[in-house]
Scaffold this active site. Structure first.
Site, PDB file in Angstrom:
ATOM      1  CB  SER A 150      15.074  -5.323  -9.680  1.00 20.23           C
ATOM      2  OG  SER A 150      13.997  -5.827  -8.948  1.00 20.23           O
ATOM      3  CE1 TYR A 173      16.663  -1.760  -5.016  1.00 24.48           C
ATOM      4  CE2 TYR A 173      14.478  -2.610  -5.520  1.00 24.48           C
ATOM      5  CZ  TYR A 173      15.844  -2.767  -5.513  1.00 24.48           C
ATOM      6  OH  TYR A 173      16.394  -3.901  -6.030  1.00 24.48           O
ATOM      7  CE  LYS A 226      18.387  -2.368  -8.360  1.00 22.34           C
ATOM      8  NZ  LYS A 226      19.852  -2.521  -8.393  1.00 22.34           N
TER       9      LYS A 226
HETATM   10  C1  WQD Z   1       8.244 -12.131  -1.240  1.00 15.77           C
HETATM   11  C2  WQD Z   1       6.835 -12.560  -0.855  1.00 15.77           C
HETATM   12  C3  WQD Z   1       5.648 -10.927   0.453  1.00 15.77           C
HETATM   13  C4  WQD Z   1       8.166 -11.153   4.014  1.00 15.77           C
HETATM   14  C5  WQD Z   1      11.524  -7.423  -3.040  1.00 15.77           C
HETATM   15  C6  WQD Z   1      11.774  -6.182  -3.826  1.00 15.77           C
HETATM   16  C7  WQD Z   1      12.445  -6.499  -5.103  1.00 15.77           C
HETATM   17  C8  WQD Z   1      13.675  -7.302  -4.861  1.00 15.77           C
HETATM   18  C9  WQD Z   1      13.494  -8.436  -3.942  1.00 15.77           C
HETATM   19  C10 WQD Z   1      15.653  -6.254  -4.013  1.00 15.77           C
HETATM   20  C11 WQD Z   1       5.823 -11.418  -0.972  1.00 15.77           C
HETATM   21  C12 WQD Z   1       5.881 -12.197   1.246  1.00 15.77           C
HETATM   22  C13 WQD Z   1       7.619 -11.352   2.764  1.00 15.77           C
HETATM   23  C14 WQD Z   1       7.437 -11.600   5.163  1.00 15.77           C
HETATM   24  C15 WQD Z   1       5.709 -12.410   3.697  1.00 15.77           C
HETATM   25  N1  WQD Z   1      14.792  -6.563  -4.833  1.00 15.77           N
HETATM   26  N2  WQD Z   1       6.417 -11.976   2.601  1.00 15.77           N
HETATM   27  N3  WQD Z   1       6.239 -12.223   4.940  1.00 15.77           N
HETATM   28  O1  WQD Z   1       8.629  -8.096  -2.327  1.00 15.77           O
HETATM   29  O2  WQD Z   1       8.848  -9.920  -4.059  1.00 15.77           O
HETATM   30  O3  WQD Z   1      10.663  -8.289  -3.769  1.00 15.77           O
HETATM   31  O4  WQD Z   1      12.757  -8.053  -2.797  1.00 15.77           O
HETATM   32  O5  WQD Z   1      16.687  -6.020  -3.880  1.00 15.77           O
HETATM   33  O6  WQD Z   1      12.727  -5.352  -5.777  1.00 15.77           O
HETATM   34  O7  WQD Z   1      10.550  -5.539  -4.073  1.00 15.77           O
HETATM   35  O8  WQD Z   1      10.328  -9.982  -2.050  1.00 15.77           O
HETATM   36  O9  WQD Z   1      11.053 -11.425  -0.210  1.00 15.77           O
HETATM   37  O10 WQD Z   1      10.073  -9.154   0.342  1.00 15.77           O
HETATM   38  O11 WQD Z   1       8.584 -10.948  -0.532  1.00 15.77           O
HETATM   39  O12 WQD Z   1       4.622 -12.974   3.572  1.00 15.77           O
HETATM   40  O13 WQD Z   1       7.859 -11.434   6.312  1.00 15.77           O
HETATM   41  O14 WQD Z   1       6.835 -12.912   0.537  1.00 15.77           O
HETATM   42  O15 WQD Z   1       4.373 -10.409   0.728  1.00 15.77           O
HETATM   43  O16 WQD Z   1       4.623 -11.994  -1.407  1.00 15.77           O
HETATM   44  P1  WQD Z   1       9.478  -9.038  -3.061  1.00 15.77           P
HETATM   45  P2  WQD Z   1      10.101 -10.352  -0.549  1.00 15.77           P
END
Ligand code: WQD
Length: 342
Positions: free
Chosen positions: A128, A153, A157
């Site tokens: 990741s 988590y 990785k």
């Molecule tokens: C993306 C953007 C949030 C939800 C995570 C894991 C990573 C990976 C994928 C998993 C961010 C914003 C989110 C919401 C929002 N692996 N957001 N409102 O955090 O980049 O990555 O998921 O298996 O390891 O860390 O992805 O989709 O959670 O967030 O504003 O309700 O969307 O702040 O900027 P992230 P995400």
């Protein structure tokens, strides 16, 4: 079954695993799926069968159960394993670190141990972009230093990458590739397989599609005071079918003996940074709907921005992301509608 053309997929009923199974079958590989359905559904295997028109071999096995895993190795000839089986909720991993270390690392070590025991050569590991943390320089290349993990988590990785690197170094018959995924989103164009999170989604796109479906009242945008053009975080959203095809390219590289090193790493993203607000707007435009959303405080642990330099994957794997963000977000909505009967 030709061992060179057969791939074991752990976690093959999951979101990325099921899409990868489809693309491998389309590319002429036989697949053997193992899954314990701890965070996936049997329907996904049906979806893979329907899309490909092929019968898919499937065994209900927990990769942490070494004896059960050994039986799979005894039963099927395959040179390559793709290891997806893992827990993936960042927040939950903070609350229950042992659950994550136990499951994600024991399962992976079991896989590597069986590969060694049965003299099977190729391990493809699902890593990741989280390993980069808040990088000093963007976009990140594979040699950008990893930052200390901010969650158990993320740490699993990093540790699993290290386990694979060390084992490939130590065991002469073992080869490894780690694919560092950026943010996988979207669904198969057939809408027969896609992402199906249990409970309240943590990730942006499933939260958006559930909000559009009326399951969630309103999307919260976590922070609009970041140092970015519109104040919201930047990510590299990669279409899940494109991501699945990257696995085929990596498996080809391993089975055709093209690896230059015993252990290789590739970033798998689009190379384009997209903000949360841009993603919301694109979702609304391509699907012709309005999404209820509001600004909310930053989410602890979020990095401001991360996106990939994909030149290594482009040049060495001959792979490139193809689907547009709009098409990907359309597929995400088609899938959600299909699941909800809308
Ligand atoms: C993306 C953007 C949030 C939800 C995570 C894991 C990573 C990976 C994928 C998993 C961010 C914003 C989110 C919401 C929002 N692996 N957001 N409102 O955090 O980049 O990555 O998921 O298996 O390891 O860390 O992805 O989709 O959670 O967030 O504003 O309700 O969307 O702040 O900027 P992230 P995400």
């Amino acid at each position: 079954m030709d061992s060179k053309k057969t791939v074991l997929i752990s976690g093959g009923a999951g979101y990325i695993g099921s899409h990868t199974a489809v693309e491998l079958i389309n590319a002429g590989y036989d697949v053997v799926i193992i899954d314990n359905f701890s965070n996936s559904e049997k329907k996904a295997i049906e979806g893979v069968r329907k899309i490909t028109g092929k019968d898919v071999i499937f065994e209900e096995v927990d990769t942490c159960d070494k004896a059960a895993l050994r039986k799979v190795f005894e039963k099927y000839p395959f040179d390559t394993v793709i290891h997806f089986a893992a827990y993936k909720a960042v927040g939950e991993s903070m609350a229950e670190p042992l659950k994550y270390y136990q499951n994600n690392l024991v399962s992976f070590m079991n896989i590597v141990e069986m590969m060694k025991e049965f003299n099977r050569p190729n391990v493809l590991f699902s890593s990741s972009a989280t390993v980069y943390g808040e990088a000093e320089k963007l976009p990140v290349t594979e040699s950008t230093p990893r930052q200390p993990a901010t969650s158990p988590y993320g740490n699993t990785k990093q540790i699993a990458e290290d386990i694979l690197r060390d084992c490939c170094r130590a065991y002469s018959g073992l080869y490894g590739i780690a694919l560092r995924y950026f943010n996988p989103i979207g669904a198969h164009p057939s809408a027969l397989i896609g992402e199906l999170p249990r409970g309240v989604p943590n990730n942006l796109v499933p939260f958006i599609t559930q909000t559009a479906a009326g399951i969630r009242e309103c999307l919260s945008v976590f922070g609009n005071d970041y140092d970015t053009p519109d104040g919201t975080c930047l990510r590299d959203y990669i279409d899940v079918v494109d991501l699945a095809k990257a696995h085929v390219a990596a498996v080809d590289r391993m089975t055709e003996d093209k690896m230059k090193e015993k252990y290789e790493i590739f970033n798998i993203g689009t190379g384009n940074p997209v903000s949360v607000l841009e993603l919301i707007t694109t979702f609304e435009e391509v699907n012709n709907l309005k999404l209820p959303y509001k600004m909310a405080p930053r989410r602890p642990g979020d990095v401001t921005a991360v996106w990939a330099d994909t030149s290594l994957a482009n040049d060495v794997l001959g792979w490139k992301a193809e689907r547009s963000l709009g098409d990907t977000l359309k597929s995400a909505w088609e899938w959600e509608k299909n699941v909800r009967g809308i």
